[in-house]
Design a protein around this motif. Structure first.
Motif, PDB file in Angstrom:
ATOM      1  N   GLN A  43       0.844  -1.191   0.000  1.00  0.00           N
ATOM      2  CA  GLN A  43       0.000   0.000   0.000  1.00  0.00           C
ATOM      3  C   GLN A  43       0.881   1.243   0.000  1.00  0.00           C
ATOM      4  O   GLN A  43       1.395   1.640   1.035  1.00  0.00           O
ATOM      5  CB  GLN A  43      -0.912   0.008   1.234  1.00  0.00           C
ATOM      6  N   ARG A  46      -0.907   7.550  -0.201  1.00  0.00           N
ATOM      7  CA  ARG A  46      -1.898   8.109  -1.119  1.00  0.00           C
ATOM      8  C   ARG A  46      -1.276   9.165  -2.038  1.00  0.00           C
ATOM      9  O   ARG A  46      -0.551  10.055  -1.598  1.00  0.00           O
ATOM     10  CB  ARG A  46      -3.024   8.730  -0.293  1.00  0.00           C
ATOM     11  N   LEU A  60      -5.577   9.037  -4.839  1.00  0.00           N
ATOM     12  CA  LEU A  60      -5.585   7.706  -5.442  1.00  0.00           C
ATOM     13  C   LEU A  60      -4.986   6.737  -4.435  1.00  0.00           C
ATOM     14  O   LEU A  60      -3.858   6.933  -3.971  1.00  0.00           O
ATOM     15  CB  LEU A  60      -4.780   7.705  -6.740  1.00  0.00           C
ATOM     16  N   PRO A  62      -4.304   2.853  -4.099  1.00  0.00           N
ATOM     17  CA  PRO A  62      -4.241   1.449  -4.512  1.00  0.00           C
ATOM     18  C   PRO A  62      -3.726   0.551  -3.388  1.00  0.00           C
ATOM     19  O   PRO A  62      -2.915   0.971  -2.557  1.00  0.00           O
ATOM     20  CB  PRO A  62      -3.243   1.481  -5.674  1.00  0.00           C
ATOM     21  N   THR A  63      -4.203  -0.681  -3.356  1.00  0.00           N
ATOM     22  CA  THR A  63      -3.779  -1.660  -2.351  1.00  0.00           C
ATOM     23  C   THR A  63      -3.813  -3.063  -2.941  1.00  0.00           C
ATOM     24  O   THR A  63      -4.752  -3.421  -3.662  1.00  0.00           O
ATOM     25  CB  THR A  63      -4.704  -1.628  -1.116  1.00  0.00           C
ATOM     26  N   THR A  73      -8.432  -0.184  -5.835  1.00  0.00           N
ATOM     27  CA  THR A  73      -8.013   1.212  -5.710  1.00  0.00           C
ATOM     28  C   THR A  73      -9.250   2.054  -5.448  1.00  0.00           C
ATOM     29  O   THR A  73     -10.351   1.711  -5.886  1.00  0.00           O
ATOM     30  CB  THR A  73      -7.257   1.710  -6.965  1.00  0.00           C
ATOM     31  N   GLY A 294      -5.716   2.604   2.181  1.00  0.00           N
ATOM     32  CA  GLY A 294      -6.248   1.758   1.122  1.00  0.00           C
ATOM     33  C   GLY A 294      -6.606   0.370   1.592  1.00  0.00           C
ATOM     34  O   GLY A 294      -7.567  -0.230   1.110  1.00  0.00           O
TER      35      GLY A 294
END
Length: 315
Positions: A43, A46, A60, A62-63, A73, A294
């Motif tokens: 992760q 951000r 944004l 995402p993980t 995401t 995330g």
């Protein structure tokens, strides 16, 4: 051939996501995140894209959770609105993907997910850090996050009194009406927080609204607003006197104005306490600085999708 993606709208997310199911999954995810096992959770911090024309930014998030097979995401837009604006302060969408094929499995409204997972993590912080026998809860702010925090805190704990403050009387009245009366409106922040055992700050403020001199020694503060490096909710007195916890140390040091501008040290992540590698200082004044992660969205999105799939198969 991959199935076409499903769209799960706000009302369906709200129906499928329940705190009793979400909280244990979030506790597990927070613990995994703080172990820093690259195979467990990937992760990045951000990414923020400024939108100066609209006084906001897009985040944004995402993980990838390899062992759980979850790839998501979230796109979230934050805005600094003028007081009284009818425009939303936050809008969010979560995309769930198949990690093996890379295709989109589901697109779901992120508003309910954001509100509920944020409130649930704040409640986890209180479970870990507030003193036993806490009786008074104070909530600063009356928006969506205030309501979700009220819901989970009154579901998980037995407070004898709930106090609420907003910059506007209309905001307080609307909030009290929505929760059905088990709360008391306050005319000032000081009135709301004096003697409170737990304080939740969910304001849109960019300057401190909560002063350390008003906070009861040993109180627990869950600070949710002020998600940018130059935004504040808590003053220097509180930040420097309290034991500070965060969801992500890296995220807090990059994004939290309360921490960056005060020079406060992050003692531990919540996951460290869950894992037993850091102490829960219940006897001291504590601050949990929530930025949102995330991994929290990933766990929530998977739960929503699994519930949606199970119900679809029954039809």
């Amino acid at each position: 051939m991959a199935e076409p993606p499903v769209i799960i709208w706000e009302h369906e997310v709200g129906r499928l996501l329940q705190y009793r199911d979400l909280i244990p999954r979030l506790e597990d995810a927070l613990g995994k995140f703080s172990k820093r096992d690259s195979a467990e959770v990937i992760q990045p911090v951000r990414t923020a894209v400024p939108m100066q024309k609209h006084n906001g930014f897009m985040g944004l998030m995402p993980t990838y959770m390899e062992n759980d097979g979850v790839l998501t995401t979230k796109f979230v837009c934050f805005y600094k609105r003028e007081h009284g604006s009818s425009l939303p302060a936050v809008q969010a969408t979560v995309v769930l993907l198949d990690p093996e094929y890379g295709n989109v499995k589901a697109v779901m409204d992120g508003e309910v997910i954001t509100a509920m997972r944020t409130a649930a993590v704040s409640a986890i912080s209180a479970k870990l850090l507030m003193r036993p026998g806490a009786e008074v809860l104070a909530i600063l702010g009356t928006g969506k996050q205030a309501l979700s925090h009220y819901n989970v805190f009154t579901e998980m704990f037995s407070f004898k009194e709930v106090r609420v403050w907003s910059r506007t009387r209309q905001g307080v009245e609307k909030f009290l009406h929505s929760v059905g009366g088990f709360a008391k409106g306050c005319g000032s922040v000081e009135e709301a927080v004096r003697g409170a055992d737990v304080i939740v700050t969910v304001t849109g403020s960019t300057e401190p609204v909560l002063c350390g001199q008003w906070v009861k020694p040993g109180a627990h503060v869950a600070a949710v607003g002020a998600c940018r490096p130059d935004w504040r909710e808590l003053d220097n007195v509180l930040m420097r006197e309290a034991v500070v916890y965060a969801d992500s140390r890296e995220g807090a040091m990059a994004e939290s104005g309360d921490i960056i501008l005060s020079g406060a040290e992050v003692f531990a992540e919540l996951g460290d306490v869950i894992n037993g590698t850091k102490a829960a200082h219940r006897e001291k004044t504590t601050v949990f600085k929530s930025l949102g992660m995330g991994v929290e969205d990933a766990v929530s999105a998977k739960l929503v999708f699994d519930q949606w799939t199970a119900q679809a198969h029954k039809l």
